[in-house]
Write an enzyme that holds these catalytic residues in place. Structure first.
Site, PDB file in Angstrom:
ATOM      1  N   GLU A 131     -76.863  -9.963-105.000  1.00 22.07           N
ATOM      2  CA  GLU A 131     -78.219  -9.614-104.557  1.00 22.07           C
ATOM      3  C   GLU A 131     -78.562  -8.149-104.834  1.00 22.07           C
ATOM      4  OE1 GLU A 131     -79.543 -11.205-100.859  1.00 22.07           O
ATOM      5  OE2 GLU A 131     -79.471 -13.193-101.783  1.00 22.07           O
ATOM      6  N   CYS A 158     -78.593 -24.580-100.008  1.00 21.21           N
ATOM      7  CA  CYS A 158     -77.822 -23.530 -99.345  1.00 21.21           C
ATOM      8  C   CYS A 158     -76.616 -24.194 -98.709  1.00 21.21           C
ATOM      9  CB  CYS A 158     -78.690 -22.868 -98.275  1.00 21.21           C
ATOM     10  SG  CYS A 158     -77.838 -21.703 -97.192  1.00 21.21           S
ATOM     11  N   ASN A 159     -75.427 -23.747 -99.074  1.00 25.47           N
ATOM     12  CA  ASN A 159     -74.213 -24.366 -98.544  1.00 25.47           C
ATOM     13  C   ASN A 159     -74.083 -24.168 -97.043  1.00 25.47           C
ATOM     14  OD1 ASN A 159     -72.216 -25.423-100.826  1.00 25.47           O
ATOM     15  ND2 ASN A 159     -73.386 -23.711-101.637  1.00 25.47           N
ATOM     16  N   THR A 160     -74.439 -22.979 -96.551  1.00 25.83           N
ATOM     17  CA  THR A 160     -74.316 -22.704 -95.120  1.00 25.83           C
ATOM     18  C   THR A 160     -75.259 -23.600 -94.324  1.00 25.83           C
ATOM     19  OG1 THR A 160     -73.735 -20.407 -95.603  1.00 25.83           O
ATOM     20  CG2 THR A 160     -74.391 -20.910 -93.359  1.00 25.83           C
ATOM     21  N   TYR A 173     -77.143 -16.102 -94.230  1.00 24.91           N
ATOM     22  CA  TYR A 173     -76.840 -17.068 -93.174  1.00 24.91           C
ATOM     23  C   TYR A 173     -75.330 -17.230 -92.985  1.00 24.91           C
ATOM     24  CZ  TYR A 173     -81.614 -19.081 -92.839  1.00 24.91           C
ATOM     25  OH  TYR A 173     -82.943 -19.302 -92.625  1.00 24.91           O
ATOM     26  N   GLY A 174     -74.566 -16.846 -93.998  1.00 23.33           N
ATOM     27  CA  GLY A 174     -73.130 -17.155 -94.022  1.00 23.33           C
ATOM     28  C   GLY A 174     -72.330 -16.651 -92.839  1.00 23.33           C
ATOM     29  N   ASP A 215     -83.592 -22.197 -99.366  1.00 22.53           N
ATOM     30  CA  ASP A 215     -82.349 -21.416 -99.337  1.00 22.53           C
ATOM     31  C   ASP A 215     -82.559 -20.215 -98.429  1.00 22.53           C
ATOM     32  OD1 ASP A 215     -79.648 -20.772-100.135  1.00 22.53           O
ATOM     33  OD2 ASP A 215     -80.488 -19.145-101.308  1.00 22.53           O
ATOM     34  N   SER A 216     -81.456 -19.691 -97.915  1.00 21.41           N
ATOM     35  CA  SER A 216     -81.534 -18.512 -97.054  1.00 21.41           C
ATOM     36  C   SER A 216     -81.927 -17.271 -97.845  1.00 21.41           C
ATOM     37  CB  SER A 216     -80.184 -18.279 -96.363  1.00 21.41           C
ATOM     38  OG  SER A 216     -79.170 -18.088 -97.331  1.00 21.41           O
ATOM     39  N   CYS A 230     -71.074 -21.559-103.104  1.00 20.41           N
ATOM     40  CA  CYS A 230     -72.230 -20.746-102.714  1.00 20.41           C
ATOM     41  C   CYS A 230     -73.135 -20.667-103.934  1.00 20.41           C
ATOM     42  CB  CYS A 230     -71.798 -19.349-102.268  1.00 20.41           C
ATOM     43  SG  CYS A 230     -73.191 -18.233-101.955  1.00 20.41           S
ATOM     44  N   THR A 231     -74.421 -20.822-103.716  1.00 16.88           N
ATOM     45  CA  THR A 231     -75.345 -20.913-104.847  1.00 16.88           C
ATOM     46  C   THR A 231     -75.530 -19.587-105.579  1.00 16.88           C
ATOM     47  OG1 THR A 231     -77.176 -20.648-103.272  1.00 16.88           O
ATOM     48  CG2 THR A 231     -76.582 -22.895-103.921  1.00 16.88           C
ATOM     49  N   HIS A 232     -75.063 -18.483-104.997  1.00 18.42           N
ATOM     50  CA  HIS A 232     -75.117 -17.193-105.696  1.00 18.42           C
ATOM     51  C   HIS A 232     -74.041 -17.083-106.786  1.00 18.42           C
ATOM     52  CE1 HIS A 232     -77.478 -16.000-102.198  1.00 18.42           C
ATOM     53  NE2 HIS A 232     -77.754 -14.838-102.771  1.00 18.42           N
TER      54      HIS A 232
END
Length: 276
Positions: free
Chosen positions: A160, A75-77, A44-45, A12-13, A194-196
């Site tokens: 974050e 990571c979706n991006t 990365y988005g 993941d980013s 988004c994984t967040h």
């Protein structure tokens, strides 16, 4: 060529992929894993396709160097902007026997069973929304499903910076959900792309009408990986099963440990590496 055996790589980013790793380990605890977060270069988005591809390929190569026969782009991006190129153009030259999988296809596969109105919302980063990856993947499987996407540029920083439970988060969570439902009031299912975002789940649920289903990706990605390994015996036998998990970051070990305690509710041992 001898087939490589080793842990499953999860990339993941930043920290969000820990929500995917958590669900994968819950369903498939027997395997060994290496988690790599490119925290030094997150997010990365907002980056271009070319840069996301370059960074993601560096991470995949590193995980291959560390012995991973299979890498999950959690990571979706990266899944939206880099996965297809890596699968089609790079893997044949690097090692055709290895595999790289993403998180968008497993999420798209479940959507047809979840929506009744056939109107689905997508809350994600600007890069994921702009890529049109979700509408394209869903349309291949369910041509009658309409996807409406809204970018949520402030949600990742809220998570974050450990502000996802703060009163200040309410405004920005409410704002993007309202934008989405104004664009399409018939939405009955929303993908958290988004994984967040699972860490914002309580607030997202608070501001989302109760009849709308929220789709967090972790359980669907984990289920898809389990199915993949059951269908690909050769790959399953190459994934070592010692129930271990190693954590790598391109940034501060201390910062990663602090974030991991938020995302995984546990203390982890982390090693710092560089990508190039």
């Amino acid at each position: 060529m001898l087939s490589t055996t080793g842990p499953i790589g999860v990339f993941d980013s930043g920290y969000g992929g820990l929500t995917i790793l958590d669900k994968i380990r819950e369903l498939l605890p027997q395997y060994d894993y290496i988690y790599l977060g490119d925290n030094a270069r997150t997010p990365y988005g907002t980056r271009s396709f070319e840069v996301v591809y370059e960074f993601t390929l560096q991470a995949v190569r590193k995980l291959f160097e560390l012995g991973c026969p299979l890498v999950i782009l959690a990571c979706n991006t990266a899944s939206a902007k880099a996965l297809r190129s890596i699968q089609q153009n790079d893997l044949p030259h690097i090692d055709p026997s290895r595999r790289v999988l993403g998180v968008i296809r497993p999420t798209a596969e479940c959507i047809g069973e979840l929506t009744v109105s056939r109107h689905v919302g997508l809350l994600a980063t600007a890069g994921t929304v702009k890529s049109q990856s979700y509408p394209l993947e869903v349309r291949k499987l369910y041509p009658d499903v309409q996807i409406t996407g809204v970018a949520c540029p402030l949600w990742v920083p809220l998570v974050e910076n450990n502000e996802f439970n703060s009163p200040g988060a309410d405004y920005f969570v409410h704002k993007y959900i309202d934008q989405l439902l104004e664009q399409d009031p018939e939405i009955d299912t929303i993908i958290l792309g988004c994984t967040h975002y699972p860490l914002l789940m309580d607030k997202i649920r608070q501001f989302t009408p109760s009849h709308i289903r929220l789709v967090a990706q972790g359980e669907y990605v984990a289920r898809s990986l389990k199915d993949y390994l059951s269908r690909h015996t050769d790959m399953r036998t190459r994934c070592t099963a010692g129930s271990s998990c190693e954590f790598l970051t391109t940034e501060s070990v201390e910062k990663f440990q602090e974030a991991a305690s938020i995302f995984l509710h546990q203390q982890v041992h982390v090693r710092s590496i560089t990508l190039e």
